[in-house]
Every structure is written in C-alpha cells, then in structure tokens.
Enzyme design. Structure first.
Site, PDB file in Angstrom:
ATOM      1  N   CYS A  34     -56.676 -10.375  14.443  1.00 37.85           N
ATOM      2  CA  CYS A  34     -56.336 -11.656  15.354  1.00 37.85           C
ATOM      3  C   CYS A  34     -55.759 -12.686  14.617  1.00 37.85           C
ATOM      4  O   CYS A  34     -56.275 -12.703  13.474  1.00 37.85           O
ATOM      5  CB  CYS A  34     -57.661 -12.069  15.997  1.00 37.85           C
ATOM      6  SG  CYS A  34     -57.617 -13.391  17.128  1.00 37.85           S
TER       7      CYS A  34
ATOM      8  N   CYS B  51     -58.737  -7.840  22.479  1.00 39.49           N
ATOM      9  CA  CYS B  51     -58.909  -6.483  22.351  1.00 39.49           C
ATOM     10  C   CYS B  51     -57.803  -5.906  21.604  1.00 39.49           C
ATOM     11  O   CYS B  51     -56.544  -6.701  21.362  1.00 39.49           O
ATOM     12  CB  CYS B  51     -59.280  -5.858  23.535  1.00 39.49           C
ATOM     13  SG  CYS B  51     -60.443  -4.318  23.182  1.00 39.49           S
TER      14      CYS B  51
ATOM     15  N   CYS C  31     -63.609  -5.917  20.111  1.00 43.05           N
ATOM     16  CA  CYS C  31     -63.376  -4.600  19.028  1.00 43.05           C
ATOM     17  C   CYS C  31     -63.244  -4.963  17.768  1.00 43.05           C
ATOM     18  O   CYS C  31     -62.703  -6.197  17.634  1.00 43.05           O
ATOM     19  CB  CYS C  31     -62.259  -3.623  19.659  1.00 43.05           C
ATOM     20  SG  CYS C  31     -60.617  -4.269  19.479  1.00 43.05           S
TER      21      CYS C  31
END
Length: 135
Positions: free
Chosen positions: A89, A10, A82
């Site tokens: 990422c 997240c 999210c």
C-alpha cells in the site's frame, strides 16, 4: 464537509475489497463514503457478485480500480484485507486510521463449486461482521 471516507484495499480489487465495498455501502452508507481499490485492478470476480446476490446486495456496477492517492489522502479509515495490500500500500498519510483484516483470498479456493462457494461465504460473512463493528 462530506462524510468520512472508509477505503478497503486488496491486491486485485476483485473479491474481498469488492464485497467489503458492497457491504460497507449497505451497512455504513448513511455515515461513511465507502470505496475500494487494489494494488492492481483485476475486474470484479463473478463469484463475488453471485455470493453478494445471495444476501441481497448487488455489486455488478462496482468498478475494479487501482488505489487513488486522492481518496487515500482524504480517508478517515483505510482497511487492508490481505498481506499484499498491507505490504505494498502507498504510504498512508499521518492522521489516517488504519486496520488490517488478514482474510483468505476466496478467488484461490479450490474444490467443488460448493466448497469454493463455502469459502466465499465465510469471507463475505467475516467482512460483514467486522464492518458491523466499525462504528
């Protein structure tokens, strides 16, 4: 070799991914090693702790941490919670299964305490439902 790793990611590793880690350990802990992390580490949200206490899961001792490339590289399943985590990422290695669960950020909920709690509960319960379907 140990159990497969599931990694919940997240933005700040304070709410959604912390609740997912606690629920994941409770529901999948016999079959998976469960971790969570964020693009940044914002600390564990006290409201997330409170909402998890309601269902008998204590996440007080979980740490808010940034994404660890070693864990990421060893993961069997990486789940982003999210859009920010999905966009930012680090590159997930080939062969690692990924899933995206776009969930509202309960930390951004506004209104009375009861209205805020309702958003936290809805997100918590949605995470629980999805984790129960992982296996």
């Amino acid at each position: 070799m140990g159990k497969p790793i599931i990694y919940f990611l997240c933005t700040g590793n304070s709410c959604r991914s912390q609740m997912a880690e606690g629920l994941g350990k409770e529901i999948l802990g016999d079959e998976w090693d469960v971790y969570s992390a964020g693009i940044e580490a914002h600390g564990v949200n006290p409201k997330a702790v409170e909402m998890m206490d309601e269902i008998g899961i204590d996440i007080r001792n979980q740490k808010s941490s940034v994404i660890d490339s070693n864990i990421l590289n060893q993961s069997s399943l990486v789940i982003t919670l999210c859009g920010d985590a999905k966009e930012n990422c680090p590159v997930v290695p080939k062969g690692v299964e990924t899933a995206h669960w776009g969930l509202v950020d309960p930390a951004k909920a506004e209104g009375t305490e009861e209205e805020v709690n309702k958003v936290f509960r809805e997100v918590r319960d949605e995470i629980k439902r999805r984790i129960e379907n992982v296996n």
